[in-house]
Motif scaffolding. Structure first.
Motif, PDB file in Angstrom:
ATOM      1  N   CYS A 104     -31.283  43.737 -57.728  1.00 22.46           N
ATOM      2  CA  CYS A 104     -30.826  43.298 -56.405  1.00 22.46           C
ATOM      3  C   CYS A 104     -29.498  42.543 -56.557  1.00 22.46           C
ATOM      4  CB  CYS A 104     -31.877  42.388 -55.766  1.00 22.46           C
ATOM      5  SG  CYS A 104     -31.312  41.687 -54.218  1.00 22.46           S
TER       6      CYS A 104
ATOM      7  N   LEU B 130     -33.296  49.432 -48.924  1.00 25.44           N
ATOM      8  CA  LEU B 130     -32.499  49.192 -50.136  1.00 25.44           C
ATOM      9  C   LEU B 130     -31.382  50.231 -50.145  1.00 25.44           C
ATOM     10  CD1 LEU B 130     -34.857  47.428 -51.090  1.00 25.44           C
ATOM     11  CD2 LEU B 130     -34.828  48.652 -53.266  1.00 25.44           C
TER      12      LEU B 130
ATOM     13  N   ILE C 242     -32.972  39.317 -42.821  1.00 27.64           N
ATOM     14  CA  ILE C 242     -32.524  40.274 -43.846  1.00 27.64           C
ATOM     15  C   ILE C 242     -32.569  41.680 -43.271  1.00 27.64           C
ATOM     16  CG2 ILE C 242     -33.002  41.224 -46.141  1.00 27.64           C
ATOM     17  CD1 ILE C 242     -34.386  38.553 -46.790  1.00 27.64           C
TER      18      ILE C 242
ATOM     19  N   PHE D 107     -40.175  41.567 -51.812  1.00 25.65           N
ATOM     20  CA  PHE D 107     -38.904  40.900 -52.065  1.00 25.65           C
ATOM     21  C   PHE D 107     -39.021  39.457 -51.600  1.00 25.65           C
ATOM     22  CE2 PHE D 107     -34.839  39.336 -50.412  1.00 25.65           C
ATOM     23  CZ  PHE D 107     -34.109  39.348 -51.596  1.00 25.65           C
TER      24      PHE D 107
ATOM     25  N   GLU E   2     -27.196  42.059 -53.727  1.00 29.65           N
ATOM     26  CA  GLU E   2     -26.724  41.369 -52.526  1.00 29.65           C
ATOM     27  C   GLU E   2     -27.773  41.444 -51.431  1.00 29.65           C
ATOM     28  OE1 GLU E   2     -23.046  43.065 -51.093  1.00 29.65           O
ATOM     29  OE2 GLU E   2     -23.134  41.841 -49.251  1.00 29.65           O
ATOM     30  N   VAL E   3     -27.934  40.341 -50.715  1.00 26.85           N
ATOM     31  CA  VAL E   3     -28.867  40.319 -49.584  1.00 26.85           C
ATOM     32  C   VAL E   3     -28.029  40.322 -48.308  1.00 26.85           C
ATOM     33  CG1 VAL E   3     -30.768  39.054 -48.497  1.00 26.85           C
ATOM     34  CG2 VAL E   3     -30.439  38.916 -50.981  1.00 26.85           C
TER      35      VAL E   3
ATOM     36  N   LEU F 244     -30.977  45.275 -48.611  1.00 22.83           N
ATOM     37  CA  LEU F 244     -30.602  44.763 -49.928  1.00 22.83           C
ATOM     38  C   LEU F 244     -29.687  45.796 -50.576  1.00 22.83           C
ATOM     39  CD1 LEU F 244     -34.126  43.695 -51.318  1.00 22.83           C
ATOM     40  CD2 LEU F 244     -32.499  42.295 -50.007  1.00 22.83           C
TER      41      LEU F 244
ATOM     42  N   GLU G  29     -36.577  35.752 -51.480  1.00 21.27           N
ATOM     43  CA  GLU G  29     -35.402  34.951 -51.835  1.00 21.27           C
ATOM     44  C   GLU G  29     -35.829  33.628 -52.460  1.00 21.27           C
ATOM     45  OE1 GLU G  29     -31.605  35.273 -49.219  1.00 21.27           O
ATOM     46  OE2 GLU G  29     -33.343  35.057 -47.875  1.00 21.27           O
TER      47      GLU G  29
ATOM     48  N   PRO H 190     -33.354  38.006 -55.672  1.00 24.78           N
ATOM     49  CA  PRO H 190     -31.900  38.168 -55.792  1.00 24.78           C
ATOM     50  C   PRO H 190     -31.478  38.069 -57.264  1.00 24.78           C
ATOM     51  CG  PRO H 190     -32.436  36.674 -53.999  1.00 24.78           C
ATOM     52  CD  PRO H 190     -33.706  36.939 -54.717  1.00 24.78           C
TER      53      PRO H 190
END
Ligand code: ATP
Ligand code: MG
Length: 564
Positions: free
Chosen positions: A437, A369, A448, A410, A439-440, A451, A412, A423
């Motif tokens: 969060c 992160l 990924i 996490f 942006e991924v 983040l 999506e 997200p």
């Protein structure tokens, strides 16, 4: 003391054990009290634990150790650790040392009462001659196959050996020649003369001595005849003044022979043999033969592999000896054969570790992160090492621009009721701040890699004025506070709850260990404890053998039943 503990599982048997009175009272202790009260036992209580040094001790042996040492302790008596070393082909000094270490580790001390059946070989042999002289034993020349073939079955009587009526003089001479080494291995045996038509197969002229030309780990080449277990055990018990000879139920049918031997030799003590049921544990085989096969065929890394039900394996997995003693106490001593649920052992381990293990956060599959609105010096946070026990003190946590969370925290595409990070969503980093969060970031393959998140400076744990209400709390480790470690998570060695000792291969779990890399709070290295609760994951044990390695190894001792 009555222990009442919450436990989800509703199995009545398990519930009963978990809420039991922890003061042991069972038929063996009742018998000892009776024997002391009515004067049957005239001196202190003396018990023995008699392992054969042909393998490592397992959890089943722990029951016998706790029982033998436990009752002697309770009644102010003594316990011998006596090695039953009558088969030089399978026994070794290495196993003797391993067994001593394990009994000690389990918390028991035999003091100066360490003995070996081989200490008594002269006396045992003299009793064999005495049986011959009394006409109660004879030398038999039948081969092992012939012995088997003439033994009879449960429904048919056996046949007398053609050598049964040898004269006493001839038997004595032959026995002495056996001892002197005049006969080849397996060519002759000494047999008790009891009754070939007895309904008890053990009484059909059982073998007392056999010829084995092999060096013994203690007596070397001094002997080439070795006494059988049934002949040896009762004599050693009598010589040591054992007041209660406690053994498992498979010896019930041998009791008649135990008594016959002591009744037919000139010995002034006759212990009672009392049988109790073996410990059987789900998903586990407690047979040294099978454990040896697992080792020899390299399904595990030795007798002390953390997946093994051996005491050495349990020790390497981080199971505390107190948990095993508690387990044995709760299992109790009865004559009923049953199989104990593994949850009971897990419960005992957790109960013990709950107060011993400080907590810390671990990220197993790190996901980076980047806290985009963070700059400058790292923020120092504090948290308790233990949620309830203040004596563990406080630890320092770091919060900075780069943070790792677990990939499973996490999603999506979250499933329903997912409370962790998504997200655009917010979540609390335990003991720290709430993050969102934004942006991924993915690589070309769509994986990924990081983040981008925003943190809320006014949401600091314990002093939160942000008004935000995240649904979930997840653990994290800051990059500047992260130490790479290896984690080994264990599952049962056998998939079946009741694996069979003849077809165990069919039930072998090919995924009994999962090795993964993880990041842990670096500050745990300031502490000496080996046991840790990795929050949300389980209790872990730092492998002592790996201290000098770059990456420390942690074994999962037991998973957590309760998750925060
Ligand atoms: P295995 O069957 O694993 O080969 P064993 O009985 O041959 O074990 P020993 O070394 O002779 O092993 O056992 C020492 C003592 O431990 C004996 O008194 C035996 O009754 C006891 N014992 C062995 N297995 C168990 C068990 N599963 N539960 C309780 N006691 C046991
Ligand atoms: Mg045995």
């Amino acid at each position: 003391m009555l222990l009442c503990v919450p436990f989800k599982k509703t199995t009545t048997g398990l519930h009963r054990i978990l809420t039991m009175d922890t003061t042991p009272h069972d038929f063996i202790r009742a018998r000892i009290v009776r024997d002391l009260n009515d004067g049957t036992v005239k001196h202190e209580i003396i018990t023995r634990f008699p392992p054969e040094p042909n393998g490592f001790l397992h959890i089943g042996h722990a029951k016998s150790i706790c029982l033998n040492f436990g009752v002697a302790d309770e009644f102010g008596g003594q316990t011998y650790l006596r090695f039953d070393d009558t088969n030089p082909l399978t026994e070794s000094e290495g196993f003797v040392e391993a067994i001593k270490k394990d009994v000690n580790w389990l918390g028991y001390d035999w003091g100066d009462r360490l003995t070996f059946a081989s200490d008594y070989f002269e006396q045992i042999y003299a009793f064999a001659e005495e049986l011959v002289v009394r006409g109660c034993a004879f030398v038999c020349d039948l081969s092992a196959e012939e012995l088997q073939a003439t033994r009879g079955t449960l429904t048919t009587v056996g046949q007398n050996s053609p050598f049964r009526d040898r004269s006493i003089d001839e038997n004595l001479t032959l026995l002495q020649k056996m001892k002197a080494g005049n006969f080849a291995t397996g060519s002759r045996v000494l047999r008790a003369k009891i009754d070939m038509s007895s309904p008890n197969l053990n009484q059909r002229d059982p073998v007392l001595y056999r010829v084995i030309h092999a060096a013994h780990h203690r007596t070397g080449d001094q002997w080439c005849i070795y006494p059988m277990y049934d002949f040896t055990h009762c004599i050693c018990d009598a010589l040591e003044g054992i007041t209660h000879s406690l053994c498992t139920l498979e010896f019930e049918d041998h009791r008649a022979l135990y008594d016959w031997v002591l009744d037919n030799i000139n010995i002034n003590f006759h212990p009672p043999q009392i049988e109790f049921s073996r410990l059987n544990l789900e998903h586990t085989i407690t047979s040294k033969r099978v454990l040896r096969e697992l080792v020899d065929q390299q399904f595990v890394n030795g007798w002390d592999d953390p997946r093994m039900p051996t005491l050495a394996g349990l020790r390497n997995r981080g199971v505390p000896p107190a948990a095993i003693r508690d387990f044995c106490r709760r299992v109790g001593v009865t004559k009923q054969e049953n199989t104990i649920e593994t949850e009971l052992l897990d419960f005992c381990i957790r109960s013990d570790l709950e107060e011993k293990a400080p907590r810390c956060m671990v990220v197993r599959d790190p996901l980076l992160l980047e806290v985009t609105n963070f700059s400058g010096e790292d923020i120092r946070l504090t948290a308790n090492w233990h949620p309830k026990l203040t004596e563990f003190g406080m630890r320092e946590l770091v919060f900075g621009r780069k943070i790792y969370i677990d990939q499973t925290d996490f999603s999506e595409d979250p499933p329903p009721k997912y409370k962790r990070l998504v997200p655009g969503g917010i979540v609390r980093l335990r003991y720290a701040f709430i993050v969102r969060c934004d942006e991924v970031v993915k690589d070309d393959s769509g994986k990924i890699i990081c983040l981008k998140v925003t943190y809320f400076p006014d949401s600091r744990s314990g002093n939160d004025t942000s008004g935000l209400k995240p649904k979930g709390v997840i653990q994290f480790v800051a990059e500047n506070n992260a130490l790479p470690i290896e984690i080994r998570d264990y599952e049962h060695l056998f998939l079946s709850k009741t694996p069979s000792s003849s077809t165990w291969q069919d039930s072998l779990n090919s995924n009994s260990v999962a090795v993964s890399n993880a990041l842990v709070e670096r500050t745990i290295y300031a502490r000496s404890e080996q046991h840790w609760q990795f929050e949300r994951m389980g209790y872990y044990f730092r492998s002592p053998g790996h201290d000098s390695e770059v990456k420390p190894v942690y074994h999962r001792t037991v998973s957590l039943s309760q998750r925060w």
